[in-house]
Write a protein that holds these residues in place. Structure first.
Motif: not given
Length: 251
Positions: A153, A170-171
């Motif tokens: 990120t 997001e993951s």
């Protein structure tokens, strides 16, 4: 500093046999695991002068410690003539104690009791101790996934540094771009890194059809002043010597 313990060295090796051959700085999680997923396995890397000392170190670790999943070494010399020795250990809360035991044995071989390590992509060295391992190295797969997500990120946010667009990751690799009064744009992050390496992940010809041209034009206006090309169904976005590949199916 590690104390000078008495450890049974592998047959054929004696204390101080590898003195001045092994760098006192090793890496943690800089290399990918061969034995499993990175989230499940910790990979250590040691730099060693000359092939035979590297072989001795590899065999010492592989034969002397039951918790080691695998030990290996680079096939040939690196640019500076040194060799890399790799060690793989399961990622568990017992890692700090295991590394203390391992480094105690290596210390006898190298007559070195002050070690440092670099974690993941960091250039910063950390003094080795069980406590510093607990602080800097993820002990569980879940902790590792979170650490990688935070690192990626940060890379993404530093890459998209032009214009007023904010970025969230997001993951599941979903990337969301947000811009005031313009709504959100979502896509899938495929790759990020040095331009040449990232470009190699999207072989093929540029998409020059009218629809693709419109999509590239939209992204240029939305994201800012980047070099954007569409290849297949992916977009290669360049910012200096860095690049990102995203994939977007719905418009």
């Amino acid at each position: 500093m590690l104390k000078k313990p008495q450890h049974n060295l592998t047959e054929g090796l004696r204390a101080k046999d590898l003195k001045e051959y092994v760098s006192d700085i090793f890496t943690v999680d800089q290399y990918k695991s061969k034995m499993g997923d990175d989230q499940d396995v910790v990979v250590l890397g040691f730099r060693v002068k000359e092939k035979y000392p590297a072989t001795d170190l590899m065999e010492f670790m592989e034969k002397g410690y039951k918790f080691i999943l695998d030990a290996d070494m680079s096939a040939g010399e690196e640019m500076d003539g040194q060799y890399q020795v790799f060690v793989e250990i399961a990622r568990t809360p017992g890692l700090p104690g295991q590394l203390k035991h391992l480094m105690s044995g290596i210390s006898q071989l190298c007559d070195c009791y002050d070690w440092k390590f670099k974690y993941y992509k960091s250039a910063k060295t950390v003094d080795f101790s069980p406590e510093s391992v607990s602080q800097h190295v993820p002990m569980t797969p879940q902790d590792y996934q979170q650490a990688v997500l935070e690192d990626k990120t940060q890379d993404i946010q530093e890459f998209f540094n032009q214009g007023a667009t904010s970025v969230a990751l997001e993951s599941d690799s979903t990337i969301t771009f947000s811009k005031p009064y313009a709504g959100d744009v979502t896509a899938k992050l495929v790759a990020i890194g040095d331009y040449d390496a990232v470009k190699a992940t999207v072989p093929g010809h540029l998409a020059l059809d009218e629809s693709s041209h419109g999509q590239v034009t939209f992204l240029n206006k939305y994201l800012g002043n980047y070099d954007i090309n569409k290849i297949g169904n992916k977009f290669l976005i360049r910012n200096g010597d860095q690049a990102v590949v995203i994939e977007k199916d719905r418009w």
